[in-house]
Design a protein around this motif. Structure first.
Motif, PDB file in Angstrom:
ATOM      1  N   LEU A  56       0.837  -1.398  -0.052  1.00 15.15           N
ATOM      2  CA  LEU A  56       0.115   0.123   0.037  1.00 15.15           C
ATOM      3  C   LEU A  56       0.978   1.275   0.042  1.00 15.15           C
ATOM      4  O   LEU A  56       1.812   1.383   0.824  1.00 15.15           O
ATOM      5  CB  LEU A  56      -0.926   0.028   1.368  1.00 15.15           C
ATOM      6  N   VAL A  57       0.452   2.171  -0.789  1.00 11.40           N
ATOM      7  CA  VAL A  57       0.954   3.285  -0.824  1.00 11.40           C
ATOM      8  C   VAL A  57       0.187   4.654  -0.603  1.00 11.40           C
ATOM      9  O   VAL A  57      -0.937   4.599  -1.253  1.00 11.40           O
ATOM     10  CB  VAL A  57       2.092   3.760  -2.130  1.00 11.40           C
ATOM     11  N   ILE A  58       0.481   5.454   0.288  1.00 13.94           N
ATOM     12  CA  ILE A  58      -0.643   6.760   0.688  1.00 13.94           C
ATOM     13  C   ILE A  58       0.310   7.763   0.285  1.00 13.94           C
ATOM     14  O   ILE A  58       1.364   8.017   0.749  1.00 13.94           O
ATOM     15  CB  ILE A  58      -1.030   6.737   2.044  1.00 13.94           C
ATOM     16  N   SER A  59      -0.023   8.856  -0.865  1.00 10.33           N
ATOM     17  CA  SER A  59       0.628   9.834  -1.073  1.00 10.33           C
ATOM     18  C   SER A  59      -0.170  11.101  -1.176  1.00 10.33           C
ATOM     19  O   SER A  59      -1.565  11.188  -1.455  1.00 10.33           O
ATOM     20  CB  SER A  59       0.996   9.924  -2.709  1.00 10.33           C
ATOM     21  N   ASP A  60       0.415  12.159  -0.689  1.00 15.41           N
ATOM     22  CA  ASP A  60      -0.150  13.497  -0.921  1.00 15.41           C
ATOM     23  C   ASP A  60      -0.326  14.046  -2.267  1.00 15.41           C
ATOM     24  O   ASP A  60       0.424  13.768  -2.913  1.00 15.41           O
ATOM     25  CB  ASP A  60       0.705  14.537   0.003  1.00 15.41           C
ATOM     26  N   TYR A  61      -1.366  14.923  -2.253  1.00 13.80           N
ATOM     27  CA  TYR A  61      -1.952  14.939  -3.660  1.00 13.80           C
ATOM     28  C   TYR A  61      -0.850  16.281  -4.246  1.00 13.80           C
ATOM     29  O   TYR A  61      -0.467  16.097  -5.370  1.00 13.80           O
ATOM     30  CB  TYR A  61      -3.289  15.671  -3.813  1.00 13.80           C
ATOM     31  N   ARG A  62      -0.592  17.212  -3.339  1.00 14.12           N
ATOM     32  CA  ARG A  62       0.122  18.412  -3.802  1.00 14.12           C
ATOM     33  C   ARG A  62       1.347  18.410  -3.235  1.00 14.12           C
ATOM     34  O   ARG A  62       1.607  18.629  -1.715  1.00 14.12           O
ATOM     35  CB  ARG A  62      -0.657  19.748  -3.370  1.00 14.12           C
ATOM     36  N   MET A  63       2.493  18.074  -3.847  1.00 14.75           N
ATOM     37  CA  MET A  63       3.982  18.182  -3.287  1.00 14.75           C
ATOM     38  C   MET A  63       4.795  18.899  -4.254  1.00 14.75           C
ATOM     39  O   MET A  63       4.667  18.999  -5.488  1.00 14.75           O
ATOM     40  CB  MET A  63       4.433  16.669  -3.070  1.00 14.75           C
ATOM     41  N   PRO A  64       5.729  19.525  -3.673  1.00 16.06           N
ATOM     42  CA  PRO A  64       6.747  20.336  -4.812  1.00 16.06           C
ATOM     43  C   PRO A  64       7.422  19.204  -5.506  1.00 16.06           C
ATOM     44  O   PRO A  64       7.766  18.098  -5.247  1.00 16.06           O
ATOM     45  CB  PRO A  64       7.581  21.244  -3.753  1.00 16.06           C
ATOM     46  N   LEU A  66       7.154  16.930  -7.461  1.00 17.89           N
ATOM     47  CA  LEU A  66       6.563  15.558  -8.136  1.00 17.89           C
ATOM     48  C   LEU A  66       5.226  15.685  -7.381  1.00 17.89           C
ATOM     49  O   LEU A  66       5.453  15.167  -6.410  1.00 17.89           O
ATOM     50  CB  LEU A  66       7.459  14.528  -8.075  1.00 17.89           C
ATOM     51  N   ASP A  67       3.973  16.014  -8.005  1.00 17.06           N
ATOM     52  CA  ASP A  67       2.758  15.769  -7.422  1.00 17.06           C
ATOM     53  C   ASP A  67       2.384  14.404  -7.230  1.00 17.06           C
ATOM     54  O   ASP A  67       2.918  13.521  -7.811  1.00 17.06           O
ATOM     55  CB  ASP A  67       1.959  16.486  -8.245  1.00 17.06           C
ATOM     56  N   GLY A  68       1.178  14.190  -6.647  1.00 14.19           N
ATOM     57  CA  GLY A  68       0.870  12.796  -6.240  1.00 14.19           C
ATOM     58  C   GLY A  68       0.469  11.960  -7.283  1.00 14.19           C
ATOM     59  O   GLY A  68       0.937  10.779  -7.512  1.00 14.19           O
ATOM     60  N   VAL A  69      -0.130  12.742  -8.383  1.00 18.29           N
ATOM     61  CA  VAL A  69      -0.642  11.786  -9.533  1.00 18.29           C
ATOM     62  C   VAL A  69       0.624  11.311 -10.362  1.00 18.29           C
ATOM     63  O   VAL A  69       0.857  10.184 -10.738  1.00 18.29           O
ATOM     64  CB  VAL A  69      -1.332  12.718 -10.494  1.00 18.29           C
ATOM     65  N   ALA A  70       1.681  12.278 -10.643  1.00 18.60           N
ATOM     66  CA  ALA A  70       3.008  11.946 -11.175  1.00 18.60           C
ATOM     67  C   ALA A  70       3.717  10.907 -10.627  1.00 18.60           C
ATOM     68  O   ALA A  70       4.157   9.952 -10.979  1.00 18.60           O
ATOM     69  CB  ALA A  70       3.774  13.457 -11.600  1.00 18.60           C
ATOM     70  N   PHE A  71       3.483  11.228  -9.047  1.00 21.25           N
ATOM     71  CA  PHE A  71       4.529  10.098  -8.557  1.00 21.25           C
ATOM     72  C   PHE A  71       3.780   8.812  -8.606  1.00 21.25           C
ATOM     73  O   PHE A  71       4.380   7.703  -8.750  1.00 21.25           O
ATOM     74  CB  PHE A  71       4.563  10.581  -6.846  1.00 21.25           C
ATOM     75  N   LEU A  72       2.467   8.712  -8.263  1.00 21.56           N
ATOM     76  CA  LEU A  72       1.784   7.476  -8.279  1.00 21.56           C
ATOM     77  C   LEU A  72       1.857   6.568  -9.587  1.00 21.56           C
ATOM     78  O   LEU A  72       1.818   5.640  -9.841  1.00 21.56           O
ATOM     79  CB  LEU A  72       0.362   7.551  -7.843  1.00 21.56           C
ATOM     80  N   THR A  73       1.759   7.616 -10.750  1.00 20.19           N
ATOM     81  CA  THR A  73       1.746   7.155 -12.173  1.00 20.19           C
ATOM     82  C   THR A  73       3.152   6.182 -12.232  1.00 20.19           C
ATOM     83  O   THR A  73       3.271   5.253 -12.645  1.00 20.19           O
ATOM     84  CB  THR A  73       1.695   7.995 -13.333  1.00 20.19           C
ATOM     85  N   ASP A  74       4.331   7.010 -11.797  1.00 22.87           N
ATOM     86  CA  ASP A  74       5.578   6.187 -11.878  1.00 22.87           C
ATOM     87  C   ASP A  74       5.782   5.037 -11.117  1.00 22.87           C
ATOM     88  O   ASP A  74       5.988   3.993 -11.341  1.00 22.87           O
ATOM     89  CB  ASP A  74       6.736   7.234 -11.524  1.00 22.87           C
TER      90      ASP A  74
END
Length: 182
Positions: A56-64, A66-74
């Motif tokens: 399981l990974v929980i990521s913030d959406y707004r980050m400097p 690399l945003d959460g969507v880009a991070f989770l896509t990778d």
């Protein structure tokens, strides 16, 4: 033991998430069996995902950076079986739709979260992940069995073509094998 990755650019949010997830159950006093890794840098979390498998990974959406969507896509390409959750204090409908459609997130949780909702969501996500992995294992096993069955069917067809009647058995009414006297 489940391995959970938490990614948020705010260290105090990570501490609070970790504390909430590690809290003992209010009803039976048991502690969850989680190993939790926290990162304030999404790129460092991606590097960690190369050597550690997460359920399981929980990521913030707004980050400097690399945003959460880009991070989770990778992250999704590195560990496709890992369940993904986005946590955000902002409601960006377009970003949420992108996260659902592109990253296939399991849930979107808002900040501030309710502790019970967070723990319930994590528990449900881990059960879902376990079922998905088991389903994939069973599907792979079925494909193997079908492949082996096809090989056997092909061999029976080859034998029948070479010696007609060799693969058929004539059974008598009492279960005995009837032999043609031809």
């Amino acid at each position: 033991m489940a391995h959970i990755l938490l990614v948020d650019d705010e260290a105090n949010i990570l501490s609070s998430l970790k504390r909430t997830l590690n809290a003992k159950d209010e009803f039976d006093g048991t502690s969850p069996n989680y190993t939790i890794h926290t990162f304030t840098d999404a790129r460092a979390a991606l590097l960690a995902s190369e050597t550690q498998e997460y359920q399981l990974v929980i990521s913030d959406y707004r980050m400097p950076d690399l945003d959460g969507v880009a991070f989770l896509t990778d992250f999704r390409y590195r560990q496709p079986d890992c369940v993904r959750i986005i946590l955000s204090g902002m409601t960006d409908l377009a970003g949420l739709v992108l996260a659902i459609n592109e990253v296939e997130i399991y849930r979107f949780l808002s900040k501030p979260w309710h502790d019970f909702e967070l723990r319930s969501t994590v528990g449900g996500a881990l059960r879902f992940q376990k079922l998905c992995v088991e389903n994939q294992r069973l599907a792979d096993e079925l494909r193997l069995i079908r492949s082996q069955s096809k090989e056997k069917d092909d061999e029976l067809k080859r034998l029948e073509d070479a010696m007609p009647g060799i693969t058929r058995v004539n059974w008598g009414p009492d279960g005995s094998v009837m032999i043609d006297e031809v």
